[in-house]
Write a protein that holds these residues in place. Structure first.
Motif, PDB file in Angstrom:
ATOM      1  N   ARG A  45      46.210  41.117  73.825  1.00  0.00           N
ATOM      2  CA  ARG A  45      46.263  39.746  74.216  1.00  0.00           C
ATOM      3  C   ARG A  45      47.141  39.685  75.596  1.00  0.00           C
ATOM      4  N   HIS A  46      47.091  38.745  76.220  1.00  0.00           N
ATOM      5  CA  HIS A  46      47.800  38.497  77.498  1.00  0.00           C
ATOM      6  C   HIS A  46      49.314  38.680  77.422  1.00  0.00           C
ATOM      7  N   GLY A  47      49.839  39.124  78.460  1.00  0.00           N
ATOM      8  CA  GLY A  47      51.351  39.115  78.372  1.00  0.00           C
ATOM      9  C   GLY A  47      51.709  39.504  79.838  1.00  0.00           C
ATOM     10  N   ARG A  48      53.132  39.429  80.002  1.00  0.00           N
ATOM     11  CA  ARG A  48      53.549  39.927  81.559  1.00  0.00           C
ATOM     12  C   ARG A  48      53.268  41.026  82.096  1.00  0.00           C
ATOM     13  N   GLN A  49      52.843  41.868  81.126  1.00  0.00           N
ATOM     14  CA  GLN A  49      52.590  43.441  81.603  1.00  0.00           C
ATOM     15  C   GLN A  49      51.108  43.338  82.395  1.00  0.00           C
ATOM     16  N   THR A  50      50.197  42.249  82.142  1.00  0.00           N
ATOM     17  CA  THR A  50      49.024  42.258  82.851  1.00  0.00           C
ATOM     18  C   THR A  50      48.967  42.276  84.263  1.00  0.00           C
ATOM     19  N   THR A  51      50.118  41.578  84.888  1.00  0.00           N
ATOM     20  CA  THR A  51      49.864  41.758  86.364  1.00  0.00           C
ATOM     21  C   THR A  51      50.336  43.215  86.921  1.00  0.00           C
ATOM     22  N   LEU A  52      50.886  43.962  86.048  1.00  0.00           N
ATOM     23  CA  LEU A  52      51.229  45.429  86.534  1.00  0.00           C
ATOM     24  C   LEU A  52      50.179  46.413  86.442  1.00  0.00           C
ATOM     25  N   LEU A  53      49.066  45.982  85.756  1.00  0.00           N
ATOM     26  CA  LEU A  53      48.007  47.164  85.572  1.00  0.00           C
ATOM     27  C   LEU A  53      47.236  47.518  86.764  1.00  0.00           C
ATOM     28  N   ASP A  54      46.976  48.601  86.997  1.00  0.00           N
ATOM     29  CA  ASP A  54      46.006  49.128  88.168  1.00  0.00           C
ATOM     30  C   ASP A  54      44.741  48.314  88.090  1.00  0.00           C
ATOM     31  N   LYS A  55      44.285  48.045  89.095  1.00  0.00           N
ATOM     32  CA  LYS A  55      43.093  47.307  89.369  1.00  0.00           C
ATOM     33  C   LYS A  55      41.721  48.030  88.770  1.00  0.00           C
ATOM     34  N   ARG A  56      42.054  49.335  88.542  1.00  0.00           N
ATOM     35  CA  ARG A  56      40.711  50.181  88.246  1.00  0.00           C
ATOM     36  C   ARG A  56      40.681  50.106  86.694  1.00  0.00           C
ATOM     37  N   ILE A  57      41.561  49.488  86.109  1.00  0.00           N
ATOM     38  CA  ILE A  57      41.668  49.411  84.599  1.00  0.00           C
ATOM     39  C   ILE A  57      40.717  48.293  84.264  1.00  0.00           C
ATOM     40  N   LYS A  58      39.883  48.377  83.283  1.00  0.00           N
ATOM     41  CA  LYS A  58      39.134  47.013  82.615  1.00  0.00           C
ATOM     42  C   LYS A  58      39.939  46.599  81.611  1.00  0.00           C
ATOM     43  N   PHE A  59      40.433  45.523  81.938  1.00  0.00           N
ATOM     44  CA  PHE A  59      41.243  44.463  80.980  1.00  0.00           C
ATOM     45  C   PHE A  59      40.481  43.547  79.978  1.00  0.00           C
ATOM     46  N   VAL A  60      40.575  43.720  78.803  1.00  0.00           N
ATOM     47  CA  VAL A  60      39.820  42.937  77.913  1.00  0.00           C
ATOM     48  C   VAL A  60      40.703  42.042  77.073  1.00  0.00           C
ATOM     49  N   TRP A  61      40.725  40.955  77.210  1.00  0.00           N
ATOM     50  CA  TRP A  61      41.595  39.803  76.599  1.00  0.00           C
ATOM     51  C   TRP A  61      41.053  39.688  75.009  1.00  0.00           C
ATOM     52  N   ILE A  62      42.122  39.757  74.089  1.00  0.00           N
ATOM     53  CA  ILE A  62      41.923  39.607  72.813  1.00  0.00           C
ATOM     54  C   ILE A  62      42.607  38.276  72.368  1.00  0.00           C
ATOM     55  N   PRO A  63      41.804  37.266  71.706  1.00  0.00           N
ATOM     56  CA  PRO A  63      42.342  35.974  71.437  1.00  0.00           C
ATOM     57  C   PRO A  63      43.503  36.402  70.244  1.00  0.00           C
ATOM     58  N   SER A  64      44.368  35.691  69.752  1.00  0.00           N
ATOM     59  CA  SER A  64      45.174  35.888  68.730  1.00  0.00           C
ATOM     60  C   SER A  64      44.513  35.717  67.564  1.00  0.00           C
ATOM     61  N   LEU A  65      43.468  34.804  67.548  1.00  0.00           N
ATOM     62  CA  LEU A  65      42.962  34.678  66.064  1.00  0.00           C
ATOM     63  C   LEU A  65      41.781  35.920  65.727  1.00  0.00           C
ATOM     64  N   VAL A  66      41.440  36.664  66.956  1.00  0.00           N
ATOM     65  CA  VAL A  66      40.760  37.906  66.827  1.00  0.00           C
ATOM     66  C   VAL A  66      41.675  39.100  66.340  1.00  0.00           C
ATOM     67  N   ALA A  67      42.814  39.214  67.086  1.00  0.00           N
ATOM     68  CA  ALA A  67      43.834  40.197  67.273  1.00  0.00           C
ATOM     69  C   ALA A  67      44.401  40.110  65.737  1.00  0.00           C
ATOM     70  N   ASN A  68      44.775  39.079  65.082  1.00  0.00           N
ATOM     71  CA  ASN A  68      45.331  39.332  63.805  1.00  0.00           C
ATOM     72  C   ASN A  68      44.533  39.358  62.616  1.00  0.00           C
ATOM     73  N   LEU A  69      43.292  39.305  62.719  1.00  0.00           N
ATOM     74  CA  LEU A  69      42.439  39.319  61.513  1.00  0.00           C
ATOM     75  C   LEU A  69      41.619  40.720  61.593  1.00  0.00           C
ATOM     76  N   LEU A  70      42.099  41.662  60.569  1.00  0.00           N
ATOM     77  CA  LEU A  70      41.278  42.946  60.481  1.00  0.00           C
ATOM     78  C   LEU A  70      39.874  43.414  60.540  1.00  0.00           C
ATOM     79  N   PHE A  71      39.349  42.271  60.091  1.00  0.00           N
ATOM     80  CA  PHE A  71      37.623  42.558  60.397  1.00  0.00           C
ATOM     81  C   PHE A  71      37.318  41.861  61.649  1.00  0.00           C
TER      82      PHE A  71
END
Length: 356
Positions: free
Chosen positions: A38-64
């Protein structure tokens, strides 16, 4: 290697800081890193070579749905190893890894009963990284997981330039919630008692959280009694340096302790559950193997905090001299390049084994 890193939250905290710095170091070592969270304040400190994939809370909180997303990412990016942190990402990764035949590494940042609560996760994890020997040793699942467990501490990026150490400054750096608020109250009281004997003492409180509002009146009232701003609330900061200076004494465990020791500060091992002592050459190895937690300590009290602070300031010159030795050991043992290489070696062994 093509590595998928998973973490549930990406704001500031021990696990989140570790994931961000691990990803950055892996990218610097020319690995292909996909980070899903999920998004957070750490995102801006990531190396630009990293592929960041945002997970919405609804997806992140459901196992399936979380598991399906991991399967999709693993197939799309031809992932060789999945590395999961925190409870839900770990169990989702284990299910996805089982379906796809991809090795899964889990890092336990807290306790086994939380991060590996599910029997499925404990069984399906290919390998488990512990940052503390004691956390592994006391797990009731020790016999079932020890064969797949390794101890690799959380590394830190070593500062290129050591900060200027501020004499008589004390730092408490933490998420400030209900548990930490009580410790901070004891600490403020101890500093007030010590102030007449050591007039230069100042306390810097660094962090944010829901415990801050109830602490502010305590801070203000103490400063009024002392007739100076001896207790200073600094709020949240993304880096530990404070205007290019650093407290000479820091209270904390884990990541905070490692960062402080590496910068040449002295450290008292303490959290809301365990009161320890000043880290020095004779006890360094014992603390280092257990993430700088005093594993046999009792919860901190005003009396125990005061006693340890007084011990430090009564013997300040001696402890400051020993800090250089401990700093050298910490930089050698916990530098991010060394610890990341150990993790890469683990990835490689699992990936090679899975392809046999």
């Amino acid at each position: 290697m093509r590595i998928l890193q998973l973490v549930n939250r990406f704001d500031f905290g021990g696990a989140e800081n570790h994931v961000r710095e691990l990803c950055n170091e892996l990218a610097a070592m020319d690995h292909n890193i996909i980070l899903a969270t999920r998004h957070g304040r750490q995102t801006t400190l990531l190396d630009k070579r990293i592929k960041f994939v945002w997970i919405p809370s609804l997806v992140a909180n459901l196992l399936f749905t979380h598991t399906l997303l991991i399967i999709f990412l693993a197939l799309r990016y031809k992932i060789e190893v999945i590395h999961a942190h925190q409870r839900l990402p770990i169990i989702s990764a284990c299910l996805a890894g089982k379906i796809l035949g991809i090795p899964v590494v889990a890092t336990v940042h807290g306790r086994v009963r939380h991060d590996l609560r599910s029997a499925i996760a404990r069984k399906l994890c290919t390998s488990i990284i512990f940052v503390s020997q004691q956390v592994l040793n006391v797990s009731r699942h020790y016999e079932n997981i020890r064969h797949k467990s390794v101890i690799i501490p959380n590394g830190i990026p070593l500062p290129e330039k050591l900060p200027s150490i501020s004499p008589f400054a004390i730092g408490y750096i933490s998420r400030i919630d209900g548990r930490h608020s009580e410790v901070i109250r004891h600490l403020i009281s101890s500093v007030e008692i010590l102030k007449p004997q050591f007039p230069e003492i100042r306390l810097f409180l660094i962090g944010d959280g829901n415990g801050v509002p109830e602490l502010m009146p305590v801070i203000d009232a103490t400063n009024q009694r002392l007739n100076e701003e001896a207790i200073r609330y600094m709020g949240f900061i993304s880096k530990l340096e404070i205007d290019e200076f650093f407290p000479e004494l820091v209270l904390g465990v884990g990541r905070v302790a490692i960062e402080a020791l590496a910068r040449g500060a002295n450290v008292i091992s303490v959290n809301s559950k365990r009161m320890g002592h000043i880290v020095a050459p004779p006890n360094y190895n014992e603390y280092a193997i257990n993430n700088f937690v005093h594993i046999h300590g009792m919860p901190p009290s005003k009396e125990s905090l005061y006693a340890e602070l007084k011990t430090f300031f009564d013997n300040r010159d001696d402890f400051r001299q020993k800090a250089a030795i401990v700093s050298d050991n910490t930089r050698k043992d916990f530098g991010i390049r060394q610890t990341t290489q150990r993790i890469v070696d683990l990835y490689s062994s699992l990936s090679t084994h899975s392809n046999l």
